[in-house]
Design a protein around this motif. Structure first.
Motif, PDB file in Angstrom:
ATOM      1  N   TRP A 148     -17.516  -0.016   3.415  1.00 58.37           N
ATOM      2  CA  TRP A 148     -16.322   0.085   2.572  1.00 58.37           C
ATOM      3  C   TRP A 148     -15.103   0.394   3.429  1.00 58.37           C
ATOM      4  O   TRP A 148     -15.101   1.339   4.199  1.00 58.37           O
ATOM      5  CB  TRP A 148     -16.491   1.196   1.533  1.00 58.37           C
ATOM      6  N   ARG A 149     -14.048  -0.427   3.265  1.00 64.04           N
ATOM      7  CA  ARG A 149     -12.800  -0.227   4.007  1.00 64.04           C
ATOM      8  C   ARG A 149     -11.635  -0.227   3.018  1.00 64.04           C
ATOM      9  O   ARG A 149     -11.603  -1.015   2.072  1.00 64.04           O
ATOM     10  CB  ARG A 149     -12.597  -1.345   5.041  1.00 64.04           C
ATOM     11  N   LEU A 150     -10.683   0.648   3.252  1.00 65.73           N
ATOM     12  CA  LEU A 150      -9.521   0.788   2.357  1.00 65.73           C
ATOM     13  C   LEU A 150      -8.644  -0.458   2.362  1.00 65.73           C
ATOM     14  O   LEU A 150      -8.349  -1.009   3.422  1.00 65.73           O
ATOM     15  CB  LEU A 150      -8.653   1.955   2.815  1.00 65.73           C
ATOM     16  N   VAL A 151      -8.223  -0.868   1.170  1.00 62.84           N
ATOM     17  CA  VAL A 151      -7.231  -1.931   1.045  1.00 62.84           C
ATOM     18  C   VAL A 151      -6.003  -1.447   0.279  1.00 62.84           C
ATOM     19  O   VAL A 151      -4.963  -2.095   0.305  1.00 62.84           O
ATOM     20  CB  VAL A 151      -7.799  -3.210   0.389  1.00 62.84           C
ATOM     21  N   HIS A 152      -6.137  -0.289  -0.398  1.00 65.01           N
ATOM     22  CA  HIS A 152      -5.000   0.218  -1.164  1.00 65.01           C
ATOM     23  C   HIS A 152      -5.130   1.722  -1.376  1.00 65.01           C
ATOM     24  O   HIS A 152      -6.215   2.216  -1.694  1.00 65.01           O
ATOM     25  CB  HIS A 152      -4.931  -0.473  -2.532  1.00 65.01           C
ATOM     26  N   HIS A 153      -4.020   2.418  -1.197  1.00 67.02           N
ATOM     27  CA  HIS A 153      -3.934   3.842  -1.527  1.00 67.02           C
ATOM     28  C   HIS A 153      -2.604   4.058  -2.224  1.00 67.02           C
ATOM     29  O   HIS A 153      -1.568   3.570  -1.777  1.00 67.02           O
ATOM     30  CB  HIS A 153      -3.983   4.714  -0.268  1.00 67.02           C
ATOM     31  N   GLN A 154      -2.655   4.778  -3.344  1.00 64.67           N
ATOM     32  CA  GLN A 154      -1.427   5.159  -4.028  1.00 64.67           C
ATOM     33  C   GLN A 154      -1.621   6.531  -4.641  1.00 64.67           C
ATOM     34  O   GLN A 154      -2.662   6.816  -5.235  1.00 64.67           O
ATOM     35  CB  GLN A 154      -1.063   4.158  -5.126  1.00 64.67           C
ATOM     36  N   ALA A 155      -0.634   7.396  -4.472  1.00 70.62           N
ATOM     37  CA  ALA A 155      -0.671   8.726  -5.056  1.00 70.62           C
ATOM     38  C   ALA A 155       0.665   9.026  -5.704  1.00 70.62           C
ATOM     39  O   ALA A 155       1.712   8.596  -5.218  1.00 70.62           O
ATOM     40  CB  ALA A 155      -0.985   9.777  -3.987  1.00 70.62           C
ATOM     41  N   GLY A 156       0.620   9.759  -6.794  1.00 67.28           N
ATOM     42  CA  GLY A 156       1.852  10.127  -7.477  1.00 67.28           C
ATOM     43  C   GLY A 156       1.631  11.335  -8.375  1.00 67.28           C
ATOM     44  O   GLY A 156       0.499  11.790  -8.572  1.00 67.28           O
TER      45      GLY A 156
END
Length: 140
Positions: free
Chosen positions: A113-121
């Motif tokens: 598994w490899r990251l393609v998207h990160h979003q935090a708010g």
């Protein structure tokens, strides 16, 4: 290991790499075979892998938070049967007294598994489990 457990382990490695300020480990987690995106709170959307990695460097060098405590992670697989290629972890990030909601999307390839998207708010109404400090994991 089942796909959901592997996905949660990859998510845990992401937060461990951040907390260790390990840019090399972060680079190994971010996918390099296709598009990626990262949206830090208050930042514009970053859609270039080099920009994404440089954003983490800037956070590390610019006095970003000392640690992010990932809480109440929920793993979800996208696809059906054995053909899942995308997975998503929705979780809460405790940073000091602040609590953010985050989405981390991973692509499963030959290297795992490899990251393609990160979003935090910001999160105005987090669930109760997001406030509880989780027990230490094997990676901590």
């Amino acid at each position: 290991m089942n796909p959901l457990a592997e996905l949660l382990e990859a998510n845990e490695r992401f937060y461990s790499a951040f907390n260790d300020r390990d840019l090399l480990a972060l680079a190994e987690l971010w996918d390099d075979s296709g598009p990626v995106a990262c949206i830090h709170p208050g930042w514009r959307a970053l859609t270039d892998r080099h920009e994404v990695l440089e954003s983490w460097r800037a956070i590390f060098e610019g006095g970003g938070p000392d640690a992010i405590d990932c809480r109440a992670p929920e793993a979800l697989l996208i696809g059906g049967g054995d053909s899942e290629t995308l997975g998503m972890v929705v979780c809460y990030e405790a940073i000091g007294n602040a609590l953010l909601v985050a989405t981390n999307i991973f692509r499963k390839g030959e290297g795992g598994w490899r990251l393609v998207h990160h979003q935090a708010g910001p999160c105005n109404e987090p669930p109760a489990e997001a406030h509880a400090k989780p027990p230490l994991s094997p990676l901590q």
